[in-house]
Design a protein around this motif. Sequence first.
Motif, PDB file in Angstrom:
ATOM      1  N   ASN A 191      87.500 -15.873  71.090  1.00  0.00           N
ATOM      2  CA  ASN A 191      87.213 -14.489  70.725  1.00  0.00           C
ATOM      3  C   ASN A 191      88.482 -13.702  70.433  1.00  0.00           C
ATOM      4  O   ASN A 191      88.500 -12.835  69.555  1.00  0.00           O
ATOM      5  CB  ASN A 191      86.422 -13.816  71.844  1.00  0.00           C
ATOM      6  CG  ASN A 191      84.986 -14.309  71.902  1.00  0.00           C
ATOM      7  OD1 ASN A 191      84.370 -14.574  70.879  1.00  0.00           O
ATOM      8  ND2 ASN A 191      84.447 -14.441  73.108  1.00  0.00           N
TER       9      ASN A 191
ATOM     10  N   GLU B 234      82.996  -3.746  70.679  1.00  0.00           N
ATOM     11  CA  GLU B 234      83.065  -4.725  71.764  1.00  0.00           C
ATOM     12  C   GLU B 234      83.435  -3.993  73.047  1.00  0.00           C
ATOM     13  O   GLU B 234      84.361  -3.162  73.059  1.00  0.00           O
ATOM     14  CB  GLU B 234      84.130  -5.796  71.494  1.00  0.00           C
ATOM     15  CG  GLU B 234      83.964  -6.571  70.197  1.00  0.00           C
ATOM     16  CD  GLU B 234      82.909  -7.665  70.251  1.00  0.00           C
ATOM     17  OE1 GLU B 234      82.176  -7.749  71.263  1.00  0.00           O
ATOM     18  OE2 GLU B 234      82.803  -8.413  69.267  1.00  0.00           O
TER      19      GLU B 234
ATOM     20  N   ASP C  73      78.468  -5.415  71.172  1.00  0.00           N
ATOM     21  CA  ASP C  73      78.637  -6.792  71.680  1.00  0.00           C
ATOM     22  C   ASP C  73      77.712  -7.776  70.960  1.00  0.00           C
ATOM     23  O   ASP C  73      76.926  -8.493  71.596  1.00  0.00           O
ATOM     24  CB  ASP C  73      78.377  -6.849  73.189  1.00  0.00           C
ATOM     25  CG  ASP C  73      79.473  -6.201  74.011  1.00  0.00           C
ATOM     26  OD1 ASP C  73      80.577  -6.001  73.472  1.00  0.00           O
ATOM     27  OD2 ASP C  73      79.230  -5.890  75.192  1.00  0.00           O
TER      28      ASP C  73
ATOM     29  N   HIS D  40      72.188  -7.706  73.608  1.00  0.00           N
ATOM     30  CA  HIS D  40      73.033  -7.085  72.598  1.00  0.00           C
ATOM     31  C   HIS D  40      72.228  -5.932  72.021  1.00  0.00           C
ATOM     32  O   HIS D  40      70.995  -5.951  72.050  1.00  0.00           O
ATOM     33  CB  HIS D  40      73.414  -8.107  71.527  1.00  0.00           C
ATOM     34  CG  HIS D  40      73.837  -9.422  72.106  1.00  0.00           C
ATOM     35  ND1 HIS D  40      75.133  -9.716  72.416  1.00  0.00           N
ATOM     36  CD2 HIS D  40      73.105 -10.513  72.470  1.00  0.00           C
ATOM     37  CE1 HIS D  40      75.198 -10.929  72.933  1.00  0.00           C
ATOM     38  NE2 HIS D  40      73.978 -11.436  72.982  1.00  0.00           N
TER      39      HIS D  40
ATOM     40  N   THR E 189      81.679 -14.216  70.151  1.00  0.00           N
ATOM     41  CA  THR E 189      81.165 -12.991  69.556  1.00  0.00           C
ATOM     42  C   THR E 189      80.916 -13.135  68.051  1.00  0.00           C
ATOM     43  O   THR E 189      81.573 -13.910  67.360  1.00  0.00           O
ATOM     44  CB  THR E 189      82.150 -11.826  69.782  1.00  0.00           C
ATOM     45  OG1 THR E 189      81.588 -10.633  69.196  1.00  0.00           O
ATOM     46  CG2 THR E 189      83.495 -12.097  69.121  1.00  0.00           C
TER      47      THR E 189
END
Length: 468
Positions: free
Chosen positions: A237, A53, A29, A16, A62
Amino acid sequence: MFFVETIEIEGLGNRHYLAGGARAAVAVDPPRDIDQVIAAAARRGVRITHVVETHVHNDYVTGGLELARVTGAVYLVPAAAQVSFAREPVRDGDVIEVDAGLTLRALATPGHTPHHTAYVLQESGRPVAAFTGGSLLIGTVGRPDLVEPRLTEQLARAQHASAHRLAAELPDDASVLPTHGFGSFCSSGQAEGDASTIGREKTVNAALSQDVDAFVTGLLAGLEDVPAYYAHMGPANAAGPDPVDLTAPARADAEEIAARLAAGEWVVDLRSRVAYAQGHVAGSFNFEADGKIATYLAWMIPWGKPVTLLAETPRQLAEAQRELVRVGIDRPAAAATGGPADWLRPGEAPASFRRAVFADLAAELDGKPDGASARTVVLDVRRDSERAGGYIEGSVHIPVHLLHQRIDEVPAGTVWVHCAGGMRAGIAASLLDAAGRDVIAVDDGFDRAVDAGLTVTRPRFGRASGAA
């Protein structure tokens, strides 16, 4: 001057990113435990103004929605993603200003999902890096089979086209910064190296060196089983995950541990496989905290079943809890720290089983031409692709993620269980031990099997024998 800071989640095989300039930054992300991202921004002295994202993720929950809420950042999600929460929809070609002279350009890159979007980081209008999520990875691409089986070939072809679009629109020195591909099962293959550029990918990535038909054929042929918990990640998500609760779970004493086992709940021992084999609570399962606990526990446990965690220390427990919330196992039913002496009722003795190496197995099988007998069972718990590269003659094959469902298929006898290195064999041995089987965990690298004197059959190359 811009910066890119990588936040690596080794257990899930993901990366990330926090990227920005002197005053502001964007999170790409983000993982569910957002405190890491917030801490990185604080160290840099920047404010997170945007959270982006690349796609609706299938392999982890997430932290994007919560990070945007906590920081007041704009939450950017591909416009075509079907989600149930308020967000700023991103479309191909959109440009987002991050800081002075620093922008993100959205680039539609379908393939891993139909709505997948990469983000090109531009400094004074020049592309310097691309956050490629699950599209172009290092030496490979993201899987195209996680959304809908009927779309798999179509998405595989889209992956090829998306890779070529990135290669065509970005300079060779632009960094490739994917989310997946460092051990994640979202990757269609193993990452080749730790860092890459568009120029390097043109020379090593099949998506950029093969025609579309050859690429799709090879990609589809190499796909393996999808972790079972992935079925729950996308919906979580899309709905908008709840905030993380990392407060300590309720503490269980020996009586409660026994009661939970009797009720059929999962009691998971987080200690090393060595310590577990030496002594453990009968009926518990061993998922090492230092292994891929989130992946394998989430893959194997019946979804929603209560889990009690047994750890050596409060720190080990807290770290495991953090790993598990990333895949939607939010609150352990209970937990305990210490060792078997603390977890067993008065008068109860710890259970144990033997550990061995491949040389011990070779000695056990010496003189048995079929590699096994009614008394000795060799169980291989590696994945299909690993077994395709070679296996011990006469061994039984059940991948570890299927063993709990197929444990009755293991033939009678003493079970010598092995994987590629020992961790998955430890998990499998704990399942077999809990089922009352006589088990020996082979804690050794499979590359030592031939040298130990075992006959290894290699389907692609014929047979190799350690008994030269």
